[in-house]
Design an enzyme around this catalytic site. Structure first.
Site, PDB file in Angstrom:
ATOM      1  N   LYS A   1       0.884  -1.172   0.000  1.00  0.00           N
ATOM      2  CA  LYS A   1       0.000   0.000   0.000  1.00  0.00           C
ATOM      3  C   LYS A   1       0.929   1.231   0.000  1.00  0.00           C
ATOM      4  O   LYS A   1       2.064   1.138  -0.423  1.00  0.00           O
ATOM      5  CB  LYS A   1      -0.920  -0.043   1.217  1.00  0.00           C
TER       6      LYS A   1
ATOM      7  N   GLU B   1       3.437   9.100   2.271  1.00  0.00           N
ATOM      8  CA  GLU B   1       2.593  10.147   2.847  1.00  0.00           C
ATOM      9  C   GLU B   1       2.115   9.774   4.252  1.00  0.00           C
ATOM     10  O   GLU B   1       1.788  10.636   5.057  1.00  0.00           O
ATOM     11  CB  GLU B   1       1.343  10.370   1.972  1.00  0.00           C
TER      12      GLU B   1
END
Ligand SMILES: Cc1cc2nc3c(=O)[nH]c(=O)nc-3n(C[C@H](O)[C@H](O)[C@H](O)COP(=O)(O)OP(=O)(O)OC[C@H]3O[C@@H](n4cnc5c(N)ncnc54)[C@H](O)[C@@H]3O)c2cc1C
Ligand code: SF4
Lengths: 352, 764
Positions: free
Chosen positions: B727, B731
């Site tokens: 994934k 960020e």
């Protein structure tokens, strides 16, 4: 291109001759001067590079027990000189709390005294600034002034002097040795920087072309070694200027204060010797109550020119804490985070 | 800084070279030794230098630009003003929306913010250009500016209907809830402050433009340049071998790029333009300042009944930036009733831009502070209240999570941190003058998916070459693509050469939103598989192959050698095999686009973000998750805060390279410490001018500010999110750090700071 002359004198007298031309500036470590030139804040017509003057980079013990620091001694060399750090621990701690390792390697003792203010408007050539351009006005008044002066300011300028080094030096009665066309003269550091008054552009008592050759510490400055601290409140732990700082040095016998020195940084256009506070301390019991009274005396005349009233209370608390830690005694080793309130934290590395 | 990492759940038992291995950055040595050449370091024949002149007012009109003195200054080749610069066409935005048919001028006559480019000086040397730029005198007709969100003239702003999210009856449920909290949370303007400032070299050869520029998105920027100058996309080449930090700010072609490319065209010479550090505070947008109110209605057990959220972010006078403030609010906790709305307010600022976790970052500051406030209100441990309100499915999309290892993150982080030893009362832990506080907060970031393209070549010497127009801004693309190709083909990573950062290579979309690793490992995996198939096919069927006689169905390629599955045949190196069959290379292109994609689809995919797949596409909702546990020490007298310990447990799915993922997480955590305690763009309210526009005054953390950071991976492979199960990484970790610190500060001091950053005067 902004052209300028570059001269590299071999002797002090050659340097004085070279710098006699109007528009000259001495170049030492260049960490402040070159930034100002690149930003268009100052545009000297002649750079007199003093870095090759051999006699200015020595640390000498004088016959009377005093110390003479050549103007070109690098901040790092001075702070890491074992004999110096032992005799003047608060000065070493102040030096190591300033700037970054790279800057301290380049910056000189004389340059540190003469570094210009960090007021943002002074650096922003699109803003009015009496210090940069006399008569243009002071943008900081009524502008962004959270970090500006609380003592000794005028309507013409509310900037602070940013040096850490100067704060313990002024507390310890340092003297600036100046060489000029008229010969050599000595000025106490306390009298060396000027308050802004109506002429903020005149920052020190140096006359054009005069050269700092050394800084002297009198013999008794070393007598405080056991109880001398510097504390610097800043927003981040390294590589930041003081919001407020303080240097304290005490001689304590039988629970009474026999001698006291106190100075504040980040509060005025000069390193601020707190003589009224010293008077309160002299002969008093060495305890927190006396330190609180001293702090009140030190800040009695303080007033905020803008949004920086918090600095007054902060300065009081810093005075008390610095005196407390000076009373507790100089630590055997330089703290990993010099002059930080968190300096005693475990597990923090030195390499900031 | 001391950083310790624990390996945990890294989903791979392969060696360092394989996907999942802890291979060190392959670009590391070049960067450490200075051999890595950054975009603007190219040495070109005849290079000229441009320097920008910027507006010193925030609002008004340029009355006149006096440029005679500058033109006469030594070395000056040209002074560009709105009157003298060549006219460009407006380019489409990053969704590819067709632009209005009007000219674009990167130098402004109408001033909408201080620091806007109004002119530029081009000279033979940089120093000459700087000196001449100071001689350009601009006069203005000034009008009052709207300085920021708190300006009386700012108003309530413009509703952004697309941001509205509602279910149930949030207002009614709030009104009837036995426990109610309501608070406002503010974040200031923040700046990406990359070490490498923005800049470029532009060179025209006929109607072909080459641009050397640090870029998070070569194809997107090439499209913009092509549209500005009205040349075919193919005529623009972007080169961006290394990027010295972007954090969102280097994804788009910006005004200064247009100025440099215009200057190069007008002069017929290559032109370099690099922003000064102060210009990096106004030449493009940082993170927009935000305001949020979060109201939570709950029962006495801390079960949430309703969340009402209102958000505002600033945008510029003529640009539109929406910082999605309800993005975490709507998914972090289960609530039967929910309402979130958002306005944007126009102020005299450069249009804000993307900065690490845009949206999620400030959003988490709101909701993760608010739930902490609720925990004290109802007297429930801040970790426990989060578990009680755990969202078992996406509350907004009403879909199952693809994977959500947040419970595991809370458990692993709490265990390692020692959360159970926390005393609940604020101000209950101290050490001398220092108040100690422990705080927790969660974070999340959606899995953004797109398509990518790569070429994989197996060369005569047995080495493997990978090419892609994607980029490496320090996050490790060079390294993980080497690992992917090495593992797939069956060679060591040392034998893989990865070439990135040239728009002539096979294409890639934007490097942003933590999508690149998932996209590009997928594409390289596909291309490498195809190359391997060709290699094995040749070995089996080419009459000249030593394996030809074996009549095998398949062969094994490992460590650069080819063998039969049972080890009963020849054992030759890849290069020997290629030599025997008379080939100097094998080459395969792989892309992850749907098979029937048209050329137009492909162009759109790589040059806009319009084709990105929604994270809730299909049956699942896909997100990364994390839990931060933070200890702070606050000096009681001075109000100074020090973060003294961080333990974070993170779910980024499968990690392609745990070492690099951990570095990115730690980077996000460090940036979060800066956001919580230091970072704030300070405006002069009279002039709408940023005051701390340099790295001495705009404070980011130093090593001395950073304590031990421990990161724990709790992810499991998530094949709904990417081909190889990862994934997002980059960020994620900043999200939730600021509220974790603010929550710890509350626990330490009893003072709730709802305005970032937490500076000392807010605590004394
Ligand atoms: C990012 C940054 C952070 C910093 N942080 C701190 C900090 O935290 N604390 C702190 O105290 N300081 C800090 N400094 C300031 C630093 O200490 C000074 O820049 C430095 O001490 C200046 O010394 P220099 O030798 O480089 O002086 P130069 O830049 O060479 O000169 C400074 C000025 O002094 C004049 N001059 C120099 N030597 C002489 C001489 N012998 N006689 C007469 N005139 C002379 C020059 O003409 C010039 O006007 C920081 C600086 C920077 C750039
Ligand atoms: S405070 Fe002093 S240095 Fe700052 S703007 Fe005013 S005059 Fe200039």
């Amino acid at each position: 291109m902004r052209d300028f002359d570059y001269v590299r004198p071999a002797t002090i007298s050659e340097a004085l001759v070279a710098a006699a031309e109007p528009g000259s500036a001495y170049l030492a470590g260049g960490t402040n001067l070159l930034d100002l030139m690149k930003g268009g804040v100052t545009s000297p017509e002649r750079i007199v590079d003093i870095t090759r003057l051999p006699e200015l980079n020595r640390i000498e013990t004088l016959d009377d027990g005093g110390l003479r620091i050549g103007a070109l001694v690098r901040n790092a060399d001075l702070a890491h000189d074992p004999a110096f750090a032992k005799a003047y621990p608060a000065v070493a701690e102040a030096l190591l709390s300033g700037a970054s390792a790279q800057l301290r390697n380049a910056a000189t003792a004389g340059g540190n005294l003469l570094q210009r203010t960090r007021c943002s408007y002074f650096y922003d050539t699109a803003s009015a600034c009496n210090r940069r351009e006399p008569g243009s006005g002071c943008s900081a008044l009524g502008g962004e002034n959270r970090l500006h002066a609380i003592l000794g300011w005028s309507d013409a300028c509310i900037a602070t002097h940013p040096s850490d080094f100067c704060v313990p030096l002024v507390a310890l009665d340092a003297v600036v040795e100046i060489e000029g066309k008229q010969g050599r003269r000595h000025v106490t550091l306390e009298e060396f920087h000027r308050l802004p008054g109506d002429t903020p552009q005149r920052e020190t008592v140096l006359e054009p072309g005069e050269l700092i050759v050394a800084i002297r510490l009198p013999a008794e400055a070393a007598s405080f070694a056991a109880h001398a601290r510097y504390l610097k409140m800043r927003e981040r732990t390294s590589y930041a200027f003081a919001v407020v700082s303080a240097a304290a040095a005490l001689t304590v016998r039988d629970g009474k204060i026999r001698a006291a020195r106190l100075a504040l940084g980040g509060v005025a256009a000069k390193p601020w010797r707190a003589r009224a506070a010293e008077a309160v301390l002299l002969g008093a019991d060495a305890d927190e109550a006396a330190f609180v009274r001293a702090a009140d005396a030190a800040l009695a005349d303080a007033s905020p020119p803008g949004d920086n009233a918090f600095k007054i209370e902060l300065a009081r608390r810093i005075v008390v804490r610095t005196l407390m830690s000076a009373l507790a005694g100089t630590p055997a080793l330089m703290p990993a985070l010099p002059a930080s309130p968190f300096s005693s934290l475990p597990g923090v590395r030195h390499d900031a | 800084m001391t950083v310790r990492s624990i390996r945990h759940g890294d989903a791979s038992d392969g060696g360092a070279d394989a996907v999942g291995g802890r291979l060190s950055r392959v670009d590391g040595p070049a960067k450490i030794t200075g051999a890595a050449k950054y975009a603007v370091e190219q040495q070109l024949e005849g290079l000229a230098h441009a320097v920008l002149v910027e507006s010193t007012i925030a609002s008004g009109k340029v009355r006149a630009i006096a440029s005679k003195a500058a033109e006469a200054a030594p070395g000056v080749l040209k002074v560009l003003t709105p009157d003298t610069i060549i006219s460009l066409r407006t380019a489409s935005d990053w969704f590819g929306t067709p632009p209005p048919d009007k000219p674009y001028c990167p130098l402004a006559r109408d001033i909408t913010f201080s620091g806007q480019h109004v002119a530029a000086v081009v000279a033979e040397t940089f120093e000459q250009a700087v000196a001449a730029a100071a001689l350009v005198k601009v006069s203005y007709d000034e009008t009052p500016a709207i300085v920021d969100l708190s300006d009386g003239k700012a108003g309530d702003g413009i509703p952004v209907d697309a941001m509205t999210k509602e279910w149930g009856d949030a207002q009614a449920a709030f009104a009837s809830a036995p426990v109610r909290i309501c608070a406002a949370y503010n974040t200031p303007r923040e700046y990406q402050a990359p070490m490498e400032p923005h800049g470029l070299i532009a060179r025209w050869e006929g109607d072909h433009l080459t641009v050397w520029e640090p870029s998070q998105w070569l194809d997107g920027m090439a499209r913009t340049y092509a549209e500005w100058f009205g040349v075919p996309f193919e005529n623009v080449r972007l080169v961006s071998p290394y990027i010295g930090g972007g954090f969102g700010s280097k994804a788009l072609a910006l005004g200064h790029g247009a100025v440099a490319a215009c200057a190069a065209k007008m002069l017929g010479r290559p032109v370099r333009l690099v922003m000064t550090r102060p210009q990096t505070f106004t030449g493009y947008g940082g993170r927009a300042a935000t305001r949020q109110t979060v109201t939570i209605g709950a029962d006495h057990d801390g079960m949430i009944q309703s969340i009402v959220h209102r958000g505002v972010n600033e945008t510029s006078i003529d640009g539109m930036w929406v910082e999605p403030l309800g993005s975490v609010t709507s998914i972090m906790y289960a609530t039967p009733n929910f309402s979130s709305k958002q306005n944007v307010v126009r102020v005299n600022s450069v249009v804000p831009g993307a900065m690490r976790a845009p949206g999620e970052n400030p959003s988490a500051f709101g909701i993760e502070s608010a739930i902490d406030e609720l925990s004290y209100e109802v007297g429930i441990d801040p970790l426990e209240i989060r578990l009680r309100n755990y969202a078992e499915q996406d509350p907004e999309a009403k879909k199952a999570w693809s994977t959500r290892q947040l419970r595991e993150a809370f458990a692993a982080g709490a265990e390692r941190f020692g959360w159970a030893r926390r005393t609940p009362e604020p101000r209950s832990m101290r050490d001398g003058n220092q108040l100690i506080g422990w705080g927790v907060a969660a974070g999340t970031y959606p899995v953004r998916r797109a398509y990518g393209e790569a070429i994989v070549r197996i060369l005569a010497d047995g080495s493997v070459e990978v090419e892609s127009s994607s980029i490496d801004m320090g996050q490790g693309t060079y390294t993980i693509l080497a690992q992917t190709a090495a593992e797939t083909v069956g060679v060591s990573a040392d034998d893989v050469v990865v070439k990135l950062g040239d728009s002539r290579f096979p294409r890639a979309g934007v490097t942003g939103g933590s999508r690149l690793a998932g996209v590009m490992t997928g594409a390289v995996h596909k291309a490498a598989t195809a190359a391997l198939d060709q290699l094995v096919g040749l070995a089996i069927s080419d009459p000249r192959s030593p394996f030809h006689a074996l009549q095998a169905n398949t062969l094994v390629v490992a460590n650069g050698r080819i063998t039969a599955p049972r080890g009963d045949g020849p054992d030759v190196s890849i290069s020997e095999l290629l030599e025997s069959v008379g080939r100097d290379r094998i080459e395969a292109v792989g892309d992850t686009m749907p098979a029937n994609s048209s050329a137009e689809d492909r162009y759109k995919n790589y040059t806009t973000i319009a084709m990105a797949l929604p994270h809730t596409e299909g049956d699942y909702s896909r997100h990364s998750w994390c839990a931060h546990f933070v200890e702070v020490r606050v000096d009681e007298d001075f109000g100074t805060v020090r973060v003294s310990r961080v333990v974070s447990a993170l779910d980024s799915g499968r990690l392609y390279n745990p070492k690099l993922a951990e570095s990115q997480w730690k980077g996000g955590i460090i940036m979060g410490i800066g956001q919580a305690l230091l970072e704030e763009g300070i405006m002069d309210r009279r002039h709408g001018r940023i005051v701390n526009n340099n790295l001495a005054d705009y404070l980011v953390p130093t090593n001395a500010d950073i304590p031990d950071i421990e990161v724990i991976s709790v992810g499991i492979p998530d094949l709904h999110s990417s081909v190889l199960g990862g994934k997002g990484v980059g960020e994620l970790a900043i999200v939730g750090m600021a509220p974790a610190i603010a929550n710890a500060v509350f626990h330490a001091t009893g003072k709730r700071v709802r305005d970032l950053p937490i500076t000392l005067e807010k605590l004394i």
